[in-house]
Design an enzyme around this catalytic site. Structure first.
Site, short mmCIF file in Angstrom:
data_model
loop_
_atom_site.label_atom_id
_atom_site.label_comp_id
_atom_site.label_asym_id
_atom_site.label_seq_id
_atom_site.Cartn_x
_atom_site.Cartn_y
_atom_site.Cartn_z
N GLU A 297 22.70 5.29 29.06
CA GLU A 297 21.66 4.84 30.05
C GLU A 297 20.13 4.85 29.37
OE1 GLU A 297 21.03 6.94 34.13
OE2 GLU A 297 20.61 5.14 34.68
N ALA A 431 19.68 15.53 31.88
CA ALA A 431 21.13 15.54 32.01
C ALA A 431 21.46 14.11 32.10
CB ALA A 431 21.69 16.38 32.98
N GLU A 433 24.68 11.56 34.08
CA GLU A 433 25.66 11.49 35.06
C GLU A 433 26.82 10.94 34.61
OE1 GLU A 433 22.81 9.88 35.63
OE2 GLU A 433 23.25 7.99 36.58
N HIS A 465 22.15 17.14 41.24
CA HIS A 465 21.65 15.76 41.03
C HIS A 465 22.81 15.09 40.50
CE1 HIS A 465 18.32 12.78 40.06
NE2 HIS A 465 18.93 12.46 39.01
N GLU A 466 23.26 15.45 39.18
CA GLU A 466 24.17 14.63 38.31
C GLU A 466 25.56 14.55 39.43
OE1 GLU A 466 23.04 13.15 36.18
OE2 GLU A 466 21.33 14.39 36.00
ZN LIG Z 1 19.65 10.68 38.02
#
Ligand SMILES: [Zn+2]
Length: 1023
Positions: A297, A431, A433, A465-466
């Site tokens: 990403e 991090a 996802e 969050h992930e």
């Molecule tokens: Zn995020």
């Protein structure tokens, strides 16, 4: 993705919010006109090789020596000579660094309040002339001079034909791929060679032609395609490198229907942090280990395999990885079989994936160990390097609890049979996802024996969050990067919401409040952008990973949830996830789902659009006359001269009054949609407080009477308002003083109540705000005022500082407060603080590091220790050998806060080349050094001298670059420095100077200058 910006905030929140870097060394250093060490001549006494010290900062010396702004004049000519005086060679640099192939331009968003300067206009006219000439040349060259055939396209760019690497015309002229061909399934086989740092791949893509076409265009970057077949026949592949596209042209139209494209290729591992990259670490036996991992990403899947690399091109993936038998491989899906090959090689095959976007594909080849547990039908595992295997237990437990929470909350079970969380030794983002294979920095996943609940708060937040992304992002994905906030704003909001429910002890509400204040500060600048923003170039896509997408996105969702009736928000979210399961969406789709379930009279869509379409946020002004309250709204915009911005927000304005002000049931709501409105109160009140608990994304200003009544009420009893409201009053008043709406005297009036304050949020907000002003005074060498500010802080916070314990503490809230207070106390050189810190450090050293320093105090203790040569050496040694990542980071911050210039430069060099300090820490190193007077100009020089190298590691526009630039410039508040910064950024050519963060940086410097100019007098008088 969890950005490192955000991570930084969490990780060193305390220093962000409460730092006072000044100490005696800095003072004396400046007062005596420091004789700046000539690095080329002096040989340093600790681990700095003479080879290392080739870097000789130039600008800083002159600036440190006191070449003040008064020495410079406004006009251009003087500026030129000053620039020369300052040792700047920007003319040379600009020609070296300008990127020839950049297509990076920025459209000024609507509602922008900027006036072009004369210089800008001259440049603008020049550019226009060049563009017109270019256009005319291309226009008048006879059609198709460049090639034999012309592409048929209605694009506005039709005459600017890209030329592919082979010299032929590239048949596609847009950054976005054509929509005529969609991928359906990828078979990917990869053979990474970790010894040679290369990999071989082959991909077979089943595509569906939706409209008849003669071309297939997809993405590919930095790979060598060795063979290409289409429907089994060899085809010729054209490549257009600047846009990372490849294309195949066909003589006849392809009919609608399914086809298969096969591509074999070889590539090197990426040497930055994206794509398929290699990472290495040294284990506890001193052996170097290598691994390969991915970070796709937003735009790097194309570096690992040719693909249709846009989020809306969802398809299924079947991945096979060949590896040596000592390694394991992991991918999104569970492994279904392993086949033995010759030469000690094995091939792992993974189950075919769900339909998903390319940026979520991931694979890892490494020597990792893991622990697992089961939640419903999902096997949850946490992986780490073998030395750190025992640090995974907390993450495993937290992930299991949060997965249960989300399964229930969203009423859709996590769809995969496994969920891996992996700590990667060298990893830039917080991090990522990837569906079923979430990757983390070691700091954001591993929890050692002496980690504190604050460290756990960070790990839990990132996991929360992930995991939220597995639904928001992975299951339902934004159609294009303009709506990145649908992913990031939502995941950020869900991280606070889930932790508040599942881990109430982690005091996440205070953290979320800080995050909202931070988002307001960023969004108050003219360089900000709407939540949903048009983006096309890679740099613009990178830039979307910022505070607006994450923190503002989360803040407006909180405001909406607080406005809707109980349960409506969740219902709407479930409706949205069910409706768009495995497809792509835009903001409007979310609002429509929420509108459908809302029983309120307001249209969610109509209200929320005003928050995603306009940049910035409103300032609400309240004027009360008896029971009649006049409300008005305007854009809260710093640097807003000549502004004609008429943006209007639909504000769900909440308020309480003196008779009922603490409980949620006291809250009343008024919808302010127009520029002004009248609110009639049913009876008389002593005061009104708007934006209850600071749930709304706006700032409130009262008339003189209104402020006075609130301040009086707080002086009588601080508990008359919830702590969030008290923190918000402090935050809003400082912000209003920056805007010029109130004098600093009024701020100080409010601050008088602080002696009775005991809650963490208002105290840390006050410390943070005062710390910011202190740092600016310090760096302007307003020594008298800086020392008066020190006394002021001493006077208002001294007794609280003295009363803090240095023992192990379990309450997160108390830890957050004491680490902020003590870090400041020690940096102010309060004797009690530094003595205690030294005492703890000695105990730690004498016990061979088995004595446990409370983790929340570690940074404070280490920073005091790092001021001596011996202490610094002990810490450096500890940094090299510690296997506890959060301790390592605190150690690094202490090392980087040294006052010794030679050490500062050594750290800068080592963290950029990655030899002794991981390159992932370079943004943190810059951030820490820039807080101190001793190093901030050196860091700035280092940034300029090494820009090329820095941007090779951290892509232009990325959050890492954003953080580096803001750290290096946000301490400037003089005209000299403004020109310095402007001059450097404009020398970078299209790619650098057009970055939004550059606008933000110059705007911040101007804002600092303005604030100083208008408030120095007040400070002289009132401090
Ligand atoms: Zn995020």
């Amino acid at each position: 993705m969890e950005s490192a910006n955000h991570l930084d905030h969490q990780e060193y929140g305390a220093i962000e919010r409460a730092p006072l870097p000044r100490n005696m060394i800095e003072n004396s250093m400046f007062e005596e006109e420091p004789d700046v060490v000539d690095l080329a001549k002096e040989s340093p006494s600790y681990p700095i090789d003479s080879d290392d010290v080739v870097y000789e900062p130039r600008t800083s010396r002159l600036l440190v020596r006191g070449l003040g702004e008064n020495d410079l004049d406004e006009d251009e000519e003087d500026y030129e000579s000053s620039a020369r005086l300052l040792g700047m060679s920007f003319m040379n640099r600009s020609s070296n660094q300008r990127s020839a192939s950049s297509s990076y331009t920025r459209h000024q968003p609507s509602g922008s309040c900027s006036k072009p300067s004369a210089k800008t206009m001259v440049v603008g006219v020049l550019i226009l002339v060049v563009l017109v000439s270019l256009f005319m040349v291309i226009y008048f060259v006879p059609g198709c001079t460049f090639t034999r055939s012309c592409p048929k396209t209605n694009s506005t760019m039709e005459r600017i034909a890209p030329i592919s690497t082979s010299g032929e015309l590239f048949p596609w002229t847009e950054l976005r791929l054509p929509s005529s061909v969609h991928p359906v399934h990828y078979d990917i086989s990869l053979h990474p060679d970790l010894n040679r740092m290369t990999f071989q791949g082959s991909v077979s893509i089943k595509v569906e032609v939706l409209h008849e076409t003669k071309i297939i265009v997809l993405h590919s970057s930095d790979m060598n395609i060795t063979k290409a077949t289409f429907q089994g026949k060899v085809v010729h592949v054209l490549e257009y490198k600047p846009w990372q596209q490849i294309a195949i042209k066909f003589p006849e139209d392809l009919e609608k229907g399914p086809y298969v494209l096969n591509l074999d290729y070889t590539a090197n591992f990426s040497n930055s942090y994206d794509g398929f990259y290699n990472s290495s670490y040294v284990d506890t036996t001193g052996t170097k280990r290598v691994l390969a991992a991915t970070q796709f990403e937003p735009l790097a899947a194309r570096k690992a395999f040719p693909c249709f690399d846009e989020p809306a091109f969802k398809s299924t993936f079947l991945i096979k990885i060949t590896r040596e038998s000592k390694y394991i491989s992991l991918s999104n899906m569970p492994k279904v079989k392993t086949t033995d090959l010759k030469n000690d090689l094995q091939e792992d095959e993974f189950k075919e994936s769900d339909i998903m976007s390319t940026y979520l594909v991931a694979f890892i080849v490494a020597e990792f160990s893991s622990y697992s547990t089961t939640v419903s039908n999902t096997t949850v595992s946490v992986y780490a390097v073998p030395d750190k295997k025992e640090q995974v237990h907390y993450a495993l437990e937290a992930a299991a609890k949060l997965l249960k929470f989300y399964n229930k909350f969203f009423e859709i079970d996590y769809p995969l049979s496994k969920l891996d969380l992996v700590a990667i030794p060298d990893f830039l983002a917080g991090a990522m996802e990837n569906w079923g294979l979430i990757t983390f920095r070691e700091t954001t996943l591993l929890v050692g024996n002496n980690s504190s609940p604050i460290d756990k708060q960070l790990v839990t937040s990132v996991i929360a969050h992930e995991l939220a992304h597995q639904w928001f992002g992975n299951l339902v994905t934004m159609r294009w990067w303009n709506d990145l906030w649908l992913n990031e704003g939502f995941a950020t909001y869900m991280q606070y919401l889930s932790i508040d429910t599942v881990f109430p002890d982690l005091d996440i509400d205070t953290e979320f409040l800080n995050v909202r204040f931070k988002a307001l500060a960023k969004d108050a600048l003219n360089s900000s952008h709407p939540v949903s923003t048009l983006v096309s170039t890679p740099e613009q896509v990178e830039e979307m990973f910022d505070s607006v997408s994450y923190e503002k996105g989360a803040s407006i969702l909180l405001m909406l949830n607080a406005t809707l009736k109980d349960g409506e928000f969740r219902k709407g979210v479930i409706e949205y996830l069910q409706k768009y399961n495995r497809s792509n969406t835009e903001s409007e789709d979310l609002w429509n789902s929420l509108s459908q379930v809302s029983k309120q009279n307001v249209s969610v869509s109509e209200m929320m659009n005003t928050w995603t379409v306009h940049k910035g946020f409103p300032l609400v002004t309240v004027k009360r006359n008896g029971t009649q309250v006049t409300l008005s709204q305007e854009h809260f915009l710093l640097n807003a001269e000549n502004c004609t911005d008429n943006s209007l927000w639909h504000i769900p304005l909440t308020f309480v009054n003196d008779s009922c002000s603490v409980l949620s049931s006291c809250k009343q709501v008024f919808h302010l949609k127009d520029k002004t409105a009248i609110l009639k109160l049913p009876g008389p009140v002593k005061w009104l407080k708007f934006n209850f608990r600071s749930d709304g994304f706006y700032i409130v200003h009262y008339d003189v009477e209104g402020w006075r009544a609130l301040i009086d009420a707080l002086n009588v009893d601080v508990n008359v308002l919830p702590y969030e409201d008290r923190a918000a009053l402090i935050n809003n008043l400082f912000a209003l003083s920056r805007l010029g709406k109130v004098s600093f005297r009024q701020v100080l009036n409010l601050m008088e109540y602080i002696r009775n304050e005991t809650e963490t949020a208002p105290l840390t907000e006050a410390l943070s705000q005062l710390g910011q002003i202190y740092r600016l005074l310090d760096k302007r060498s307003e020594l008298n005022l800086a020392s008066r500010m020190t006394s002021y802080i001493d006077d208002h916070f001294g007794s609280l500082m003295e009363s803090q314990s240095w023992k192990l503490e379990i309450s997160v809230s108390k830890m957050t407060l004491r680490s902020a207070l003590l870090e400041m106390a020690c940096s102010l050189n309060r004797l009690n603080c530094t003595t205690q810190a030294k005492h703890l450090f000695d105990q730690w050293v004498n016990s061979n590091k088995t004595f446990q320093i409370p983790s929340d105090l570690m940074r404070t203790v280490f920073k005091v220790a790092a001021l001596t040569d011996d202490g610094w050496d002990v810490l450096l040694n500890s940094y090299k050998h510690s296997i506890y990542d959060s301790e390592k980071r605190k150690t690094l911050e202490a090392l980087a806060s040294t006052q010794d210039v030679r050490k500062i430069i050594w750290i800068l060099q080592k963290s950029l080349d990655g030899s002794e300090i991981q390159t992932q820490e370079f943004p943190l190193v810059i951030h820490t050094i820039c807080k101190n007077f001793a190093g901030y100009l050196y860091a700035w020089d280092f940034l300029k001298e090494n820009w090329e190298k820095i941007t090779q590691k951290f892509p232009v526009g990325s959050f890492a670059i954003q953080s580096i630039i803001m750290s290096a410039t946000s301490q400037f508040s003089t005209k000299t420095h403004l020109m310095e910064a402007q001059n450097f950024f404009s020398s970078l050519g299209a790619k650098g100077s057009q970055m939004r963060i550059v606008q933000e940086a110059t705007e911040t410097i101007k804002q600092n200058m303005r604030w100083m100019e208008s408030n120095l007098g007040t400070l002289q008088h009132w401090l």
